[in-house]
Each structure stands twice: as structure tokens, then as C-alpha cells.
Enzyme design. Structure first.
Site, mmCIF file in Angstrom:
data_model
loop_
_atom_site.group_PDB
_atom_site.id
_atom_site.type_symbol
_atom_site.label_atom_id
_atom_site.label_comp_id
_atom_site.label_asym_id
_atom_site.label_seq_id
_atom_site.Cartn_x
_atom_site.Cartn_y
_atom_site.Cartn_z
ATOM 1 C CD GLU A 63 -4.805 5.363 0.781
ATOM 2 O OE1 GLU A 63 -4.704 6.152 1.742
ATOM 3 O OE2 GLU A 63 -5.791 4.644 0.591
ATOM 4 C CE1 TYR B 208 -4.297 0.895 -0.259
ATOM 5 C CE2 TYR B 208 -4.449 -1.281 0.734
ATOM 6 C CZ TYR B 208 -5.030 -0.234 0.034
ATOM 7 O OH TYR B 208 -6.325 -0.318 -0.366
ATOM 8 C CB THR C 34 -4.786 3.096 -22.594
ATOM 9 O OG1 THR C 34 -4.632 3.133 -24.003
ATOM 10 C CG2 THR C 34 -6.211 3.450 -22.221
ATOM 11 N NE ARG D 234 -7.046 -4.233 -19.944
ATOM 12 C CZ ARG D 234 -7.066 -4.403 -21.253
ATOM 13 N NH1 ARG D 234 -6.268 -5.252 -21.842
ATOM 14 N NH2 ARG D 234 -7.901 -3.711 -21.989
ATOM 15 C CE LYS E 299 -7.227 1.345 -26.258
ATOM 16 N NZ LYS E 299 -7.363 1.968 -24.939
ATOM 17 C CG ASP F 115 -7.991 9.505 -24.809
ATOM 18 O OD1 ASP F 115 -6.946 8.822 -24.818
ATOM 19 O OD2 ASP F 115 -9.110 9.048 -24.494
HETATM 20 N N1 PLP Z 1 -9.632 6.519 -24.507
HETATM 21 C C1 PLP Z 1 -9.593 5.962 -25.724
HETATM 22 C C2 PLP Z 1 -9.319 6.841 -26.909
HETATM 23 C C3 PLP Z 1 -9.809 4.589 -25.900
HETATM 24 O O1 PLP Z 1 -9.798 4.055 -27.117
HETATM 25 C C4 PLP Z 1 -10.058 3.799 -24.758
HETATM 26 C C5 PLP Z 1 -10.266 2.349 -24.843
HETATM 27 O O2 PLP Z 1 -10.388 1.724 -25.822
HETATM 28 C C6 PLP Z 1 -10.106 4.423 -23.507
HETATM 29 C C7 PLP Z 1 -9.889 5.778 -23.419
HETATM 30 C C8 PLP Z 1 -10.465 3.663 -22.273
HETATM 31 O O3 PLP Z 1 -9.468 2.866 -21.835
HETATM 32 P P1 PLP Z 1 -9.775 1.719 -20.748
HETATM 33 O O4 PLP Z 1 -10.481 0.637 -21.493
HETATM 34 O O5 PLP Z 1 -8.408 1.356 -20.270
HETATM 35 O O6 PLP Z 1 -10.605 2.335 -19.673
#
Ligand code: PLP
Length: 447
Positions: free
Chosen positions: A53, A51, A232, A241, A235, A206
Site C-alpha cells: 500500500e 503487499y 485499459t 487486465r 486491449k 479514455d
Molecule cells: N473504457 C472503455 C472505453 C472501454 O471500452 C472499457 C471496456 O471495454 C472500459 C473503460 C472498462 O474497462 P474494464 O473492463 O477493464 O473495466
């Protein structure tokens, strides 16, 4: 001390089956990949026991001297992997996954019911960018914030930046998300920046899908124009993950949206403080230290020359896949790809994405159904999304992708045949049984 096989043979057996499925099949889901042994080892390490935090140097638990070093190392590698100056950019590495990372940014920078705009889900955006239908707020983003989508032009399949510029002036969002889950072209971050500046909005990029390609500099880079960048890590970046949140350091003064606004009416943002507080203590408790170490390992790998060649090959393979299928007459949304994914439009074949996904699954090709621009219903999407990151990790090159395209073509042709015969029987369902029988018959005929 016993192995999983002895402790829990049932669960062990299921994991082995999934492993066999992953090895046996063609993994073409654009958001998936195969991590390295190093990443898997860190995920299964003793770090999961701890842990911690708080943040490095300021923890709510003792015994964190090595955890502090691990988190700081991962932060340093995250900035290095994307060539960021640590005086200008900081990063939070504790977010559990992509959707919660985006939600954390919204809670950090917007008031409850604050306004934001993202690419509509049926047009290639992600749920977490604020998806809602006319009757239902599907994503928590749309339930707790006011969201308005922007769109792609259904004729070209390209983001309609003029539409975004016009509607943002009416809606006046505080934040605009530049990010995609199913869009095969480079994003024009400079256009997003100027639209944001016109309405005084924060630009959140994003880059979840393309972050591995950004690190390797083979697609457009969001950092120059953005205030905050999320991704993320599982990918194209090929890690565990989880997610990263990059933010500009220092205090940002927002453009005054009212003419003649006094200094105390101009909003300022300390992105670093707000985002770190939104993750902990705002939304999360203890960070997942095994995952943080695994992110650090993936980032080290992503900084290597080998990874740069990998990312280049991912894009070359996607382009080859599109070309091979186009040569056979298939149609792709936006006419092709600049990235790792492409969206195959099945409307000219009279097929839909759900049936085609099932048929491909029956021959061990994993893809996912996806809406095409102009689809009336997200429940009956008319496309399939094809991606090359995982196949490329397994060593596929252009010549292999030509064979993959032949195989996919063969399966889709059978799906068309089954569909026609089902239509004649006044049934719209392609069942796996139908498909497997057809496949056997066609193999029998060939032999
Ligand atoms: N943002 C984008 C552009 C995504 O394509 C995805 C998932 O495919 C996410 C966020 C969400 O990711 P997670 O599935 O890890 O929550």
C-alpha cells in the site's frame, strides 16, 4: 511444488479447454487480444504475494525495495511509450481495470453529484462514462454523479460535436469524457478541447480501445488536448487486465466560468495529488504488483518497432475486413473505419445482433452484439462489432482477412436463411441446433 495439473485437475482441465477455444477459434472481439509469454509469466510470478500500500518510496509495508523499482520502471515506460515529457505528465499504474480507473478520476476531480458528459452507451460510449436509461441509473457513475450523454448523428454515425457544444452550455458539466467502446472513427480531440474550454470543463480522454494504436501513432493522439487520459492495458495495447491514468503535472487553473470572478473563486486542480489519493487510499488498498510488472513488460513491447508494424497491420486488417464485406453488400456504421474495429449494421438483412453473435459463435467466430445509432432498444441491438487486434497478433494479414470475410459472410447468409425459415414458422429464435443442422446440410450439399 506440485503442478496445477496435480493440485487441481478440475480447474486445470477447464483452463486447458479455454486455451483450446482461444486457439481453435477466430477471436474478433474488438477489446480482446493475446498477451505475450513475458506478460503471462509476470502475472503468474511471486509478485502476487506482496503487499505494498502506498507509492514508491512511501509504503505502509516493509520489504518493498524491489516492488518500488518495478512500479517506478513501469511508470517510466508508460510515459516513454506515449512520448510524454515526465515534467509535464505523470502516471498512476495501480488502477485495477478500466471502469474503476474512470471512477477514480471522477471521485478525484468532481464533488459527489458533480456533472459529467460522455458518449451514450447505445451510440458507442462505455458504461463507465455515465450510462443511465430514463428509468434506471445503470452505471455507478450515473448513480453517484449527474450524467448527461452526447450522441452520434444517426444519419452519419459520427459524433455530433455541435449537439455536444449546445447541450454542454445548458448542462455545464465539470468534466467531459472523450472515449469510445464502439466507434470506428478518429476522435477529434481539438473539438472536445474547445467545447470543454467554453464551459470550463476538464477533458478526460479514455483511450482504452485505441491505446496500442496511439502508442504506434496510427490514430489520433489524445494527449495534446487532454487534462487526464485513462486507458485499459489489455486491449490493443496487448498487456494484462488493468489500467493506467495519465495526468498533467502542476496546478491547473480552471477558466473562470463567471465573468469577473475573483482569484479565490477560480478553481485549481492538482491532478497528480488528487488522482493518486483517489486510487490509494481513496478506492483501493494494496496494488497488484504482478500486474504492474506485466504492464511494464507490455509497455516495453509496445515501444518496439515490431509493435508499430503490428498496430499498422491492425488498422489495415480492419480496413480490409470492411472492404471485403462491403464488396459483398454489407453496410457499416459511418461507412468504414480508421481504427481496429467496425460496426456491421444488420438491419438491411432483417437480422439482429444477438442472433448473429450466436450463429458466429457456433462456427467458432467470437464477436459481440452491439447497438447501432438509432436503435430503439439496447436489449435488441441491430449490429455486431468486429475487431482485428487479436487476429493480427496471430499473424493475419490482408489476404487472410479476405478469407475471414468470406467465412463470416457464409455464416451470416445461413443466419438469414434460418431467420427466414423461423419467421415462416412464426418463431423469432435462431437456435444453435437449427444453425448446426443447416451448416451440416449446406456442407453436405456442397460436397
Ligand atoms: N473504457 C472503455 C472505453 C472501454 O471500452 C472499457 C471496456 O471495454 C472500459 C473503460 C472498462 O474497462 P474494464 O473492463 O477493464 O473495466
Amino acid at each position: 511444488r506440485e503442478s496445477l495439473r496435480d493440485i487441481d485437475p478440475e480447474m486445470y482441465g477447464l483452463i486447458q479447454k479455454e486455451k483450446k477455444r482461444q486457439i481453435h477459434g477466430l477471436e474478433m472481439i474488438a477489446s480482446e487480444n493475446f498477451t505475450s509469454r513475458g506478460v503471462l509469466e509476470a502475472l503468474g510470478s511471486c509478485l502476487t504475494n506482496k503487499y505494498s500500500e502506498g507509492y514508491p518510496g512511501v509504503r505502509y509495508y516493509g520489504g518493498n525495495e524491489y516492488i518500488d523499482e518495478i512500479e517506478s520502471l513501469t511508470q517510466k515506460r508508460a510515459l516513454q511509450a506515449f512520448d510524454l515529457n515526465p515534467e509535464e505528465w505523470g502516471v498512476n499504474v495501480q488502477s485495477l481495470s478500466g471502469a474503476p480507473a474512470n471512477f477514480a478520476v471522477y471521485t478525484a476531480l468532481l464533488e459527489p453529484h458533480g456533472r459529467l458528459m460522455g458518449l451514450d452507451l447505445p451510440d458507442g460510449g462505455h458504461l463507465s462514462h455515465g450510462y443511465a436509461t430514463l428509468t434506471k441509473k445503470i452505471s455507478a457513475t450515473s448513480a453517484f454523479f449527474e450524467t448527461m450523454p452526447y450522441k452520434v448523428d444517426p444519419k452519419t454515425g459520427l459524433i455530433d460535436y455541435d449537439f455536444l457544444a449546445r447541450t454542454s452550455k445548458l448542462f455545464r458539466p465539470k468534466l467531459i469524457v472523450a472515449g469510445i467502446s464502439c466507434y470506428s472513427r478518429n476522435l477529434e480531440y481539438d473539438k472536445f478541447r474547445s467545447i470543454c474550454d467554453d464551459v470550463g470543463a476538464i477533458l478526460l480522454a479514455d483511450m482504452a480501445h485505441v491505446s496500442g494504436l496511439v502508442a504506434a501513432k496510427v490514430v489520433a493522439n489524445p494527449f495534446e488536448h487532454s487534462d487526464v487520459v485513462t486507458t485499459t492495458t489489455h486491449k490493443s495495447l496487448r498487456g494484462p487486465r488493468a489500467a493506467l491514468i495519465f495526468f498533467r503535472r502542476g496546478i491547473k487553473k480552471k477558466q473562470p466560468t463567471k465573468k469577473g470572478a475573483k482569484d479565490d473563486q477560480v478553481e485549481t486542480y492538482d491532478f497528480e495529488r488528487r488522482i493518486n489519493e483517489a486510487i490509494f487510499p481513496g478506492l483501493q488498498g494494496g496494488p497488484h504488483n504482478n500486474t504492474i510488472a506485466a504492464i511494464g513488460i507490455a509497455l516495453k513491447e509496445a515501444s518496439s518497432d515490431e509493435f508499430k508494424s503490428y498496430a499498422k497491420q491492425v488498422v489495415n486488417n480492419a480496413k480490409q475486413l470492411v472492404k471485403s464485406l462491403q464488396d459483398k453488400g454489407y453496410v457499416f456504421v459511418s461507412g468504414g473505419t480508421d481504427t481496429h474495429l467496425a460496426l456491421l449494421d444488420l438491419r438491411p438483412l432483417g437480422l439482429d445482433g444477438a442472433k448473429t453473435e450466436k450463429v458466429l459463435e457456433a462456427v467458432s467466430v467470437a464477436v459481440n452484439k452491439n447497438t447501432c445509432p438509432g436503435d430503439k432498444s439496447a436489449l435488441k441491438p441491430s449490429g455486431i462489432r468486429l475487431g482485428t487486434p487479436a487476429l493480427t497478433t496471430r499473424g493475419f494479414r490482408e489476404k487472410d482477412i479476405v478469407e475471414v470475410a468470406n467465412y463470416v459472410d457464409q455464416a451470416i447468409k445461413l443466419a438469414v436463411e434460418i431467420n427466414k425459415s423461423n419467421d415462416n414458422k412464426k418463431s423469432s429464435l435462431v437456435t444453435l441446433k437449427d444453425f448446426k443442422e443447416n451448416m451440416k446440410r449446406s456442407e453436405h450439399a456442397k460436397s
